[in-house]
Design a protein around this motif. Structure first.
Motif, PDB file in Angstrom:
ATOM      1  N   ASN A 202      20.547  -8.432  -1.889  1.00 10.71           N
ATOM      2  CA  ASN A 202      21.336  -7.216  -1.686  1.00 10.71           C
ATOM      3  C   ASN A 202      20.525  -6.198  -0.883  1.00 10.71           C
ATOM      4  O   ASN A 202      19.365  -5.924  -1.207  1.00 10.71           O
ATOM      5  N   VAL A 203      21.156  -5.627   0.161  1.00  8.55           N
ATOM      6  CA  VAL A 203      20.444  -4.649   0.994  1.00  8.55           C
ATOM      7  C   VAL A 203      19.978  -3.438   0.182  1.00  8.55           C
ATOM      8  O   VAL A 203      18.951  -2.838   0.510  1.00  8.55           O
ATOM      9  N   LYS A 204      20.689  -3.095  -0.884  1.00  8.84           N
ATOM     10  CA  LYS A 204      20.246  -1.975  -1.734  1.00  8.84           C
ATOM     11  C   LYS A 204      18.877  -2.268  -2.341  1.00  8.84           C
ATOM     12  O   LYS A 204      18.050  -1.372  -2.508  1.00  8.84           O
ATOM     13  N   ASP A 205      18.672  -3.530  -2.707  1.00  7.58           N
ATOM     14  CA  ASP A 205      17.394  -3.921  -3.318  1.00  7.58           C
ATOM     15  C   ASP A 205      16.264  -3.869  -2.289  1.00  7.58           C
ATOM     16  O   ASP A 205      15.160  -3.394  -2.576  1.00  7.58           O
ATOM     17  N   VAL A 206      16.550  -4.339  -1.074  1.00 12.05           N
ATOM     18  CA  VAL A 206      15.539  -4.283  -0.009  1.00 12.05           C
ATOM     19  C   VAL A 206      15.211  -2.824   0.308  1.00 12.05           C
ATOM     20  O   VAL A 206      14.050  -2.456   0.522  1.00 12.05           O
ATOM     21  N   ALA A 207      16.251  -1.977   0.330  1.00 12.20           N
ATOM     22  CA  ALA A 207      16.041  -0.552   0.598  1.00 12.20           C
ATOM     23  C   ALA A 207      15.135   0.072  -0.459  1.00 12.20           C
ATOM     24  O   ALA A 207      14.223   0.849  -0.144  1.00 12.20           O
ATOM     25  N   ALA A 208      15.376  -0.282  -1.725  1.00 14.37           N
ATOM     26  CA  ALA A 208      14.543   0.245  -2.813  1.00 14.37           C
ATOM     27  C   ALA A 208      13.094  -0.211  -2.652  1.00 14.37           C
ATOM     28  O   ALA A 208      12.154   0.572  -2.868  1.00 14.37           O
ATOM     29  N   VAL A 209      12.905  -1.466  -2.241  1.00 16.36           N
ATOM     30  CA  VAL A 209      11.557  -2.003  -2.022  1.00 16.36           C
ATOM     31  C   VAL A 209      10.856  -1.236  -0.890  1.00 16.36           C
ATOM     32  O   VAL A 209       9.681  -0.881  -1.003  1.00 16.36           O
ATOM     33  N   CYS A 210      11.597  -0.956   0.185  1.00 17.06           N
ATOM     34  CA  CYS A 210      11.013  -0.193   1.304  1.00 17.06           C
ATOM     35  C   CYS A 210      10.557   1.191   0.841  1.00 17.06           C
ATOM     36  O   CYS A 210       9.459   1.644   1.181  1.00 17.06           O
ATOM     37  N   ARG A 211      11.400   1.856   0.059  1.00 16.16           N
ATOM     38  CA  ARG A 211      11.034   3.197  -0.413  1.00 16.16           C
ATOM     39  C   ARG A 211       9.849   3.138  -1.380  1.00 16.16           C
ATOM     40  O   ARG A 211       8.915   3.943  -1.285  1.00 16.16           O
ATOM     41  N   GLN A 212       9.874   2.169  -2.304  1.00 18.08           N
ATOM     42  CA  GLN A 212       8.758   2.046  -3.253  1.00 18.08           C
ATOM     43  C   GLN A 212       7.446   1.745  -2.515  1.00 18.08           C
ATOM     44  O   GLN A 212       6.391   2.284  -2.863  1.00 18.08           O
ATOM     45  N   LEU A 213       7.541   0.895  -1.499  1.00 15.44           N
ATOM     46  CA  LEU A 213       6.366   0.546  -0.695  1.00 15.44           C
ATOM     47  C   LEU A 213       5.835   1.784   0.013  1.00 15.44           C
ATOM     48  O   LEU A 213       4.625   2.048   0.032  1.00 15.44           O
ATOM     49  N   ALA A 214       6.749   2.568   0.602  1.00 11.39           N
ATOM     50  CA  ALA A 214       6.362   3.787   1.311  1.00 11.39           C
ATOM     51  C   ALA A 214       5.703   4.789   0.359  1.00 11.39           C
ATOM     52  O   ALA A 214       4.683   5.408   0.689  1.00 11.39           O
ATOM     53  N   GLU A 215       6.282   4.940  -0.834  1.00 11.70           N
ATOM     54  CA  GLU A 215       5.753   5.922  -1.781  1.00 11.70           C
ATOM     55  C   GLU A 215       4.405   5.491  -2.346  1.00 11.70           C
ATOM     56  O   GLU A 215       3.513   6.314  -2.543  1.00 11.70           O
ATOM     57  N   LYS A 216       4.243   4.168  -2.580  1.00 14.41           N
ATOM     58  CA  LYS A 216       2.939   3.644  -3.007  1.00 14.41           C
ATOM     59  C   LYS A 216       1.898   3.895  -1.918  1.00 14.41           C
ATOM     60  O   LYS A 216       0.753   4.258  -2.189  1.00 14.41           O
ATOM     61  N   ARG A 217       2.313   3.669  -0.684  1.00 10.08           N
ATOM     62  CA  ARG A 217       1.405   3.826   0.451  1.00 10.08           C
ATOM     63  C   ARG A 217       0.926   5.277   0.596  1.00 10.08           C
ATOM     64  O   ARG A 217      -0.224   5.526   0.973  1.00 10.08           O
ATOM     65  N   MET A 218       1.806   6.241   0.296  1.00  8.50           N
ATOM     66  CA  MET A 218       1.414   7.651   0.390  1.00  8.50           C
ATOM     67  C   MET A 218       0.238   7.953  -0.550  1.00  8.50           C
ATOM     68  O   MET A 218      -0.557   8.841  -0.301  1.00  8.50           O
ATOM     69  N   LEU A 219       0.161   7.189  -1.639  1.00  7.88           N
ATOM     70  CA  LEU A 219      -0.908   7.393  -2.629  1.00  7.88           C
ATOM     71  C   LEU A 219      -2.089   6.452  -2.409  1.00  7.88           C
ATOM     72  O   LEU A 219      -3.188   6.712  -2.885  1.00  7.88           O
ATOM     73  N   ASP A 220      -1.846   5.349  -1.717  1.00  9.81           N
ATOM     74  CA  ASP A 220      -2.878   4.308  -1.606  1.00  9.81           C
ATOM     75  C   ASP A 220      -2.875   3.679  -0.212  1.00  9.81           C
ATOM     76  O   ASP A 220      -2.042   2.842   0.100  1.00  9.81           O
ATOM     77  N   PRO A 221      -3.832   4.100   0.640  1.00 11.50           N
ATOM     78  CA  PRO A 221      -3.858   3.615   2.029  1.00 11.50           C
ATOM     79  C   PRO A 221      -4.142   2.114   2.171  1.00 11.50           C
ATOM     80  O   PRO A 221      -3.987   1.563   3.259  1.00 11.50           O
ATOM     81  N   SER A 222      -4.520   1.448   1.066  1.00  9.74           N
ATOM     82  CA  SER A 222      -4.782   0.002   1.183  1.00  9.74           C
ATOM     83  C   SER A 222      -3.484  -0.807   1.212  1.00  9.74           C
ATOM     84  O   SER A 222      -3.491  -2.019   1.421  1.00  9.74           O
ATOM     85  N   ILE A 223      -2.331  -0.136   0.995  1.00 13.73           N
ATOM     86  CA  ILE A 223      -1.027  -0.826   1.026  1.00 13.73           C
ATOM     87  C   ILE A 223      -0.653  -1.100   2.475  1.00 13.73           C
ATOM     88  O   ILE A 223      -0.195  -0.210   3.197  1.00 13.73           O
ATOM     89  N   LYS A 224      -0.872  -2.338   2.909  1.00 12.49           N
ATOM     90  CA  LYS A 224      -0.498  -2.756   4.268  1.00 12.49           C
ATOM     91  C   LYS A 224      -0.560  -4.275   4.318  1.00 12.49           C
ATOM     92  O   LYS A 224      -0.893  -4.911   3.321  1.00 12.49           O
ATOM     93  N   GLY A 225      -0.226  -4.859   5.469  1.00 16.60           N
ATOM     94  CA  GLY A 225      -0.231  -6.317   5.575  1.00 16.60           C
ATOM     95  C   GLY A 225       1.158  -6.890   5.315  1.00 16.60           C
ATOM     96  O   GLY A 225       2.159  -6.192   5.424  1.00 16.60           O
ATOM     97  N   THR A 226       1.189  -8.156   4.927  1.00 18.87           N
ATOM     98  CA  THR A 226       2.463  -8.868   4.829  1.00 18.87           C
ATOM     99  C   THR A 226       2.938  -8.970   3.382  1.00 18.87           C
ATOM    100  O   THR A 226       2.137  -9.210   2.477  1.00 18.87           O
ATOM    101  N   PHE A 227       4.247  -8.769   3.195  1.00 16.36           N
ATOM    102  CA  PHE A 227       4.861  -8.826   1.870  1.00 16.36           C
ATOM    103  C   PHE A 227       6.168  -9.614   1.937  1.00 16.36           C
ATOM    104  O   PHE A 227       6.794  -9.698   2.995  1.00 16.36           O
ATOM    105  N   HIS A 228       6.574 -10.174   0.799  1.00 15.29           N
ATOM    106  CA  HIS A 228       7.843 -10.901   0.698  1.00 15.29           C
ATOM    107  C   HIS A 228       8.744 -10.247  -0.346  1.00 15.29           C
ATOM    108  O   HIS A 228       8.267  -9.870  -1.419  1.00 15.29           O
ATOM    109  N   TRP A 229      10.037 -10.148  -0.037  1.00 23.62           N
ATOM    110  CA  TRP A 229      11.003  -9.772  -1.068  1.00 23.62           C
ATOM    111  C   TRP A 229      12.263 -10.612  -0.925  1.00 23.62           C
ATOM    112  O   TRP A 229      12.711 -10.909   0.178  1.00 23.62           O
ATOM    113  N   SER A 230      12.856 -10.968  -2.065  1.00 25.24           N
ATOM    114  CA  SER A 230      14.014 -11.863  -2.057  1.00 25.24           C
ATOM    115  C   SER A 230      14.754 -11.779  -3.380  1.00 25.24           C
ATOM    116  O   SER A 230      14.144 -11.494  -4.418  1.00 25.24           O
ATOM    117  N   GLY A 231      16.056 -12.019  -3.336  1.00 21.67           N
ATOM    118  CA  GLY A 231      16.791 -12.279  -4.563  1.00 21.67           C
ATOM    119  C   GLY A 231      16.240 -13.560  -5.193  1.00 21.67           C
ATOM    120  O   GLY A 231      15.576 -14.354  -4.521  1.00 21.67           O
TER     121      GLY A 231
END
Length: 313
Positions: A202-231
């Motif tokens: 579901n695109v809503k789930d991917v959207a939530a993952v993008c936002r969570q990733l962005a918010e984690k990154r604001m606190l932790d600059p080591s958040i980068k590289g390749t990630f997987h998300w899927s139903g």
């Protein structure tokens, strides 16, 4: 009176598309100052930007100074990519490389949306560290795009995702929702692929993952590289079609499972299941059960409105 504009700024490319709309909504509703850009369907809601116009891209990024850019724009239809390889490469590779450069110029965190089709589907599930081997040109251009963004900006996240569905403007917008008419019109039998294993997401789930990733990154600059998300519900198109029928209390006996590998169109991987444990270990993720998500998505396209009484009351 002063309007409180959130200090966190995000720019979304492809904001008019199926995924982009969901990503825009997710950030916008969670206190981000959100700007979306699109091309064919942009006005009046979104900025009209041709991503192949490097000056326009430079200008919007320098004017808005986003903290995060989510790059959803792509040519994502494998059969279209095969027919228009140069145009697909321009958008999926060249525009992505340029966006990564511009993001680096303002210190923005780029999330590049990629695909499970970078894998050949012979030995799932795939971790981020597994060696890609795309079978079709679409997968190849998205893999080249991954390499291009990481070369031009090491502060990038690549997010690989599988087949998407969600609140569509037209049924053809998703390879999942496009099946609804075949399900609804049960007076003629319909052949459905029962060979390729998919993980509808579901695109809503991917959207939530993008936002969570962005918010984690604001606190932790080591958040980068390749990630997987899927139903996490494995289904062929035939099984999805049956689940759609089930969700709306419709017959499915006219649907015919075809177990041979397809002979027309771009090659598809048999099972490119993504291992999502890396994001899960970061506490990132959201999954909508397929039947609930598909009912919500397809509800407006239900032809026989009498079913509404039985399904929802």
């Amino acid at each position: 009176e002063d309007v409180d504009i959130p200090s966190r700024r995000v720019l979304i490319t492809g904001a008019t598309g199926l995924l982009g709309r969901a990503v825009f909504k997710e950030f916008n509703e969670n206190n981000w100052n959100t700007v979306g850009c699109g091309y064919r369907r942009a006005q009046p809601r979104f900025e009209h930007i041709n991503l192949l116009d490097s000056i326009a891209v430079h200008d919007i990024i320098h004017d808005f100074q986003p903290h995060v850019i989510v790059h959803c724009a792509a040519e994502r239809r494998p059969d279209v990519v095969e027919g228009h390889p140069d145009a697909a490469s321009q958008l999926n590779v060249a525009a992505s490389a340029n966006l990564a450069k511009e993001a680096a110029g303002v210190g923005a965190f780029l999330i590049y949306i990629s695909t499970d089709y970078v894998f050949d589907g012979t030995s799932p599930p795939y971790k981020e560290t597994d060696v890609p081997n795309p079978l079709n040109l679409y997968g190849k251009t998205k893999l080249e795009g991954e390499k291009a963004v990481l070369e031009n900006n090491e502060e990038t996240a690549v997010l690989r995702i599988p087949v998407l569905y969600g609140e569509v403007e037209r049924l053809e917008e998703s390879a999942v929702t496009v099946m609804f008419d075949k399900v609804q019109f049960s007076n003629k039998s319909a052949n459905m692929d029962h060979w390729q294993q998919r993980f509808p997401t579901n695109v809503k789930d991917v959207a939530a993952v993008c936002r969570q990733l962005a918010e984690k990154r604001m606190l932790d600059p080591s958040i980068k590289g390749t990630f997987h998300w899927s139903g996490n519900e494995q289904m062929t198109k035939y099984e999805m079609a049956c689940a759609i029928a089930d969700a709306f209390n419709l017959p499915s006996s006219h649907l015919r499972p075809i177990t041979d590998s397809p002979v027309v169109g771009a090659l598809r991987p048999k099972n490119a299941q993504l291992d999502c444990s890396k994001l899960e270990m970061l506490g990132i993720g959201q999954r909508t059960p397929f039947r609930a998500g598909i009912r919500e998505s397809l509800w407006p396209f239900l032809v026989d409105k009498r079913w509404r009484q039985t399904v929802f009351h």
